[in-house]
Design a protein around this motif. Structure first.
Motif, mmCIF file in Angstrom:
data_model
loop_
_atom_site.group_PDB
_atom_site.id
_atom_site.type_symbol
_atom_site.label_atom_id
_atom_site.label_comp_id
_atom_site.label_asym_id
_atom_site.label_seq_id
_atom_site.Cartn_x
_atom_site.Cartn_y
_atom_site.Cartn_z
ATOM 1 N N ALA A 85 0.842 -1.191 0.000
ATOM 2 C CA ALA A 85 0.000 0.000 0.000
ATOM 3 C C ALA A 85 0.874 1.237 0.000
ATOM 4 C CB ALA A 85 -0.929 0.004 1.214
ATOM 5 N N VAL A 86 0.284 2.345 -0.415
ATOM 6 C CA VAL A 86 0.943 3.651 -0.407
ATOM 7 C C VAL A 86 0.191 4.542 0.566
ATOM 8 C CG1 VAL A 86 1.587 5.680 -1.759
ATOM 9 C CG2 VAL A 86 1.690 3.405 -2.783
ATOM 10 N N CYS A 87 0.939 5.146 1.465
ATOM 11 C CA CYS A 87 0.362 6.067 2.443
ATOM 12 C C CYS A 87 1.025 7.422 2.230
ATOM 13 C CB CYS A 87 0.606 5.548 3.860
ATOM 14 S SG CYS A 87 0.029 6.654 5.160
ATOM 15 N N PHE A 88 0.230 8.491 2.022
ATOM 16 C CA PHE A 88 0.815 9.805 1.782
ATOM 17 C C PHE A 88 0.148 10.845 2.667
ATOM 18 C CE2 PHE A 88 -2.808 9.785 -1.071
ATOM 19 C CZ PHE A 88 -3.290 11.085 -1.024
ATOM 20 N N SER A 89 0.921 11.901 2.944
ATOM 21 C CA SER A 89 0.433 12.975 3.800
ATOM 22 C C SER A 89 1.297 14.210 3.572
ATOM 23 C CB SER A 89 0.483 12.562 5.278
ATOM 24 O OG SER A 89 0.110 13.640 6.119
ATOM 25 N N LEU A 90 0.737 15.376 3.862
ATOM 26 C CA LEU A 90 1.486 16.627 3.791
ATOM 27 C C LEU A 90 2.252 16.799 5.091
ATOM 28 C CD1 LEU A 90 2.250 19.285 2.437
ATOM 29 C CD2 LEU A 90 0.154 20.286 3.352
ATOM 30 N N ARG A 91 3.562 16.560 5.032
ATOM 31 C CA ARG A 91 4.381 16.629 6.245
ATOM 32 C C ARG A 91 4.615 18.058 6.708
ATOM 33 N NH1 ARG A 91 6.474 17.441 10.094
ATOM 34 N NH2 ARG A 91 8.271 16.510 11.115
ATOM 35 N N GLN A 92 4.843 18.966 5.776
ATOM 36 C CA GLN A 92 5.111 20.361 6.129
ATOM 37 C C GLN A 92 4.578 21.272 5.028
ATOM 38 O OE1 GLN A 92 9.256 21.303 6.489
ATOM 39 N NE2 GLN A 92 8.901 23.357 7.275
ATOM 40 N N LYS A 93 3.764 22.224 5.407
ATOM 41 C CA LYS A 93 3.237 23.208 4.463
ATOM 42 C C LYS A 93 4.078 24.476 4.570
ATOM 43 C CE LYS A 93 -0.159 25.672 5.615
ATOM 44 N NZ LYS A 93 -1.467 26.110 6.102
ATOM 45 N N LYS A 94 4.862 24.773 3.509
ATOM 46 C CA LYS A 94 5.731 25.947 3.535
ATOM 47 C C LYS A 94 5.056 27.176 2.955
ATOM 48 C CE LYS A 94 10.135 23.488 3.477
ATOM 49 N NZ LYS A 94 11.474 23.386 2.837
ATOM 50 N N LYS A 95 4.230 26.983 1.917
ATOM 51 C CA LYS A 95 3.546 28.118 1.298
ATOM 52 C C LYS A 95 2.233 27.641 0.710
ATOM 53 C CE LYS A 95 4.254 29.603 -2.860
ATOM 54 N NZ LYS A 95 4.811 30.142 -4.112
ATOM 55 N N LEU A 96 1.173 28.398 0.955
ATOM 56 C CA LEU A 96 -0.121 28.141 0.338
ATOM 57 C C LEU A 96 -0.765 29.501 0.062
ATOM 58 C CD1 LEU A 96 -2.362 26.275 -0.612
ATOM 59 C CD2 LEU A 96 -3.250 26.230 1.734
ATOM 60 N N ASP A 97 -0.669 29.925 -1.181
ATOM 61 C CA ASP A 97 -1.213 31.223 -1.589
ATOM 62 C C ASP A 97 -2.317 31.007 -2.609
ATOM 63 O OD1 ASP A 97 0.660 32.509 0.004
ATOM 64 O OD2 ASP A 97 2.136 32.611 -1.620
ATOM 65 N N PHE A 98 -3.363 31.832 -2.513
ATOM 66 C CA PHE A 98 -4.453 31.792 -3.485
ATOM 67 C C PHE A 98 -5.282 33.068 -3.339
ATOM 68 C CE2 PHE A 98 -5.865 29.599 0.327
ATOM 69 C CZ PHE A 98 -7.077 30.202 0.596
ATOM 70 N N THR A 99 -6.063 33.339 -4.346
ATOM 71 C CA THR A 99 -7.003 34.457 -4.310
ATOM 72 C C THR A 99 -8.393 33.945 -4.641
ATOM 73 O OG1 THR A 99 -6.521 35.001 -6.628
ATOM 74 C CG2 THR A 99 -5.269 36.176 -4.931
ATOM 75 N N LEU A 100 -9.387 34.645 -4.151
ATOM 76 C CA LEU A 100 -10.791 34.280 -4.377
ATOM 77 C C LEU A 100 -11.476 35.376 -5.180
ATOM 78 C CD1 LEU A 100 -11.672 33.013 -0.774
ATOM 79 C CD2 LEU A 100 -11.022 31.633 -2.748
ATOM 80 N N LYS A 101 -12.285 34.972 -6.157
ATOM 81 C CA LYS A 101 -12.988 35.928 -6.995
ATOM 82 C C LYS A 101 -14.367 35.383 -7.353
ATOM 83 C CE LYS A 101 -12.793 38.376 -11.415
ATOM 84 N NZ LYS A 101 -12.035 38.583 -12.676
ATOM 85 N N VAL A 102 -15.381 36.210 -7.159
ATOM 86 C CA VAL A 102 -16.735 35.835 -7.556
ATOM 87 C C VAL A 102 -16.864 36.031 -9.057
ATOM 88 C CG1 VAL A 102 -19.185 36.390 -7.340
ATOM 89 C CG2 VAL A 102 -17.726 36.389 -5.313
#
Length: 559
Positions: A187-204
């Motif tokens: 089996a393969v087990c995956f996970s986000l160990r460290q989040k260094k950057k998460l950028d986004f913008t929201l637009k209607v």
């Protein structure tokens, strides 16, 4: 004569051989030491270090090969990966849906045509031989197409587009168990160990998101919470490759962390008039239902909370306890005073750890040297299935109060047996209270408060809950007084009471405060007795030497 000459020559030749051999061994030893130091330096290298030494064009060929092949197969795995992420994240979005919305779902979710790129890979040695654990650093600035279909409480439907999504982080990949058939793991087990950057913008789409006050901030917080809850370590996703039972790879609690928020000192004042009104938020995972909030202490920069919290631990080797102290602003948003964290890997199971943590502005950016204060914690990590007869004194029991659970294991002998024998006629439960014996031994390096450079110190002992007090005699003209006086306190709830030891200077017409130390009773309850030297808070210098002893007193009540 020839014999003497030969003997002398032999001695010199022998000495020469010995000297040459020693020099050779020393040179060889130095080369081996230099090689070991070089290998150790490479072992300590991080991905950031390797990037400073090697630019991208010098990356290993196999890493370039991996990125090239990922780009080739990306169109084929895009749809499956999009469906998997959508199915995982959408229920979490609904769970953390802002109160101003009645519905929050994906109307479109595709990962785009630009594949992520791996910039570093490392193998993690966990001591096991039945699996492979690796960490892959990934950078992704793609052209995803993500549209959220939201509905407000007023019945207004809005399509919100998530744009300019940029992500950098480290993923942990576990291939387990290793098997003899292709592809050599089950089996393969995956996970986000460290989040260094998460950028986004929201637009209607076709509108302005700012038309609804608070919507942008609520949606942004919801998306970030969903990422934290759905894929961030220790949360993991398990994908079976070969049919089998892989329940051991799933996320499971491994222990309980008992935290006592004792106090804070020298907090930064955030109010223009008066003082800050501090409270603390504690968590291991930043999920709404797992975050604990203390009471608010009004107008105090040295608050004493004495509050107990309990947290579930899922991976003590990587998780941290985070403490954030805020200033309450009433109807306005609270202002952060400072934050701190404690690695759970630094805790010894079953041992109480008393720590002062320095507050900083940001846990990830350590460039601020401003003094924001300190927070005082008492920590006790209790892993499940711990041997050597240890019993968590905070463990819940429906038939016992928090007081009654103290030292339950120690009363399972004579007292518990007698109680069980008497239970045939009338059920009885054991209640544990105790006597705390405090010996004030001495103090060292106390600050001088008198004009002549001396002090007349004495100690006042106070139990916070019962407000029982005792005080030592006055030692005249001494900065290193010795008392050796013992006092007894009857304690009704040892796990939630505190001992406050204050040092005062006696004057003819009053007294001067010299400092104090605040002690919880968890350690003495678990260990029975201990002797410690405590630094005085609120003083330029000084330590107080105490000996504490706990004597449990079981009593009975009818139920």
């Amino acid at each position: 004569m020839a014999f003497v000459l030969g003997l002398v020559l032999g001695v010199f030749v022998g000495l020469g051989l010995v000297v040459g051999f020693v020099k050779s061994e020393n040179a060889r030893s130095k080369r081996r030491a230099d090689l070991a130091a070089t290998i150790a330096a490479f072992a300590r290298m991080t991905v950031e270090d390797s990037r400073k030494i090697l630019p991208p064009q010098y990356y290993p060929s196999w890493l370039t090969w991996l990125n090239q092949h990922l780009t080739k197969i990306w169109p084929y795995v895009n749809e499956a990966a999009s469906d998997l992420i959508k199915a995982s994240v959408e229920p979490v979005l609904e769970q953390y849906r802002p109160i101003i919305l009645s519905s929050l779902k994906f109307s479109r979710f595709t990962l785009g045509t630009v594949a992520p790129q791996f910039t570093g890979i490392s193998i993690i040695e966990d001591g096991g031989t039945d699996g492979i654990t690796m960490e892959l650093e990934m950078q992704w600035d793609g052209n995803q197409s993500i549209i959220l279909d939201i509905k407000t409480r007023l019945g207004v439907a809005l399509p919100v587009q998530v744009k300019n999504l940029g992500f950098t982080g480290v993923f942990r990949l576990i291939l387990k168990p290793l098997v003899d058939e292709f592809p050599c793991f089950g089996a393969v087990c995956f996970s986000l160990r460290q989040k260094k950057k998460l950028d986004f913008t929201l637009k209607v789409i076709g509108g302005d998101i700012s038309a609804i006050p608070g919507l942008y901030g609520a949606l942004e917080g919801t998306i970030r919470d969903a990422v934290e809850d759905s894929i961030t370590w220790p949360v993991r996703k398990v994908i079976p490759i070969i049919p089998g039972d892989y329940s051991d790879l799933e996320l499971k609690p491994v222990g309980i962390l008992e935290v006592k928020l004792v106090q804070a000192k020298e907090l930064t004042n955030k109010d223009m008039i008066g003082k800050s009104d501090p409270y603390a938020v504690l968590y291991i995972r930043p999920l709404r239902d797992r975050m604990k909030t203390s009471k608010i202490i009004n107008n105090d920069l040295n608050p004493v909370w004495n509050e107990h919290f309990e947290f579930v631990v899922e991976d003590e080797s990587t998780q941290n306890l985070v403490v954030k102290v805020y200033d309450d602003e009433g109807l306005q948003a609270s202002e952060l005073i400072g934050c701190a964290q404690m690695r759970l890997s630094e805790l010894q199971p079953g041992k109480v750890k008393d720590v002062w943590l320095k507050l900083v502005k940001d846990l990830e950016v350590h460039r601020d040297n401003k003094n924001r204060g300190q927070v005082h914690l008492e920590l006790l990590y209790c892993p499940f299935g711990m041997e050597n007869g240890f019993t968590n004194p905070f463990a819940p029991d429906f038939s016992m109060t928090s007081l009654e659970s103290v030292l339950k294991s120690r009363t399972n002998g004579t007292e518990a047996t007698e109680s069980e024998q008497a239970a045939t006629q009338k059920r009885k439960e054991v209640i544990i209270r105790g006597v705390l014996c405090v010996t004030v031994i001495s103090a060292e390096d106390l600050p001088a408060t008198d004009m002549v450079g001396k002090s007349d110190p004495y100690v006042v002992l106070t139990m916070k809950k019962s407000e029982m007090k005792n005080k030592t005699r006055v030692v005249n003209e001494s900065l290193n007084p010795v008392w050796n006086q013992t006092f007894d306190f009857v304690v009704e709830d040892g796990l939630h009471d505190m001992l406050i030891a204050e040092v005062w200077d006696h004057d003819t017409f009053g007294k001067d405060y010299m400092g104090r130390c605040i002690l919880t009773l968890t350690r003495v309850i678990l260990e029975g007795e201990y002797k410690e030297s405590f630094e005085l808070d609120g003083a330029k210098s000084g330590r107080l030497n105490l000996h504490l002893k706990w004597m449990p007193q079981p009593i009975y009540r009818d139920t």
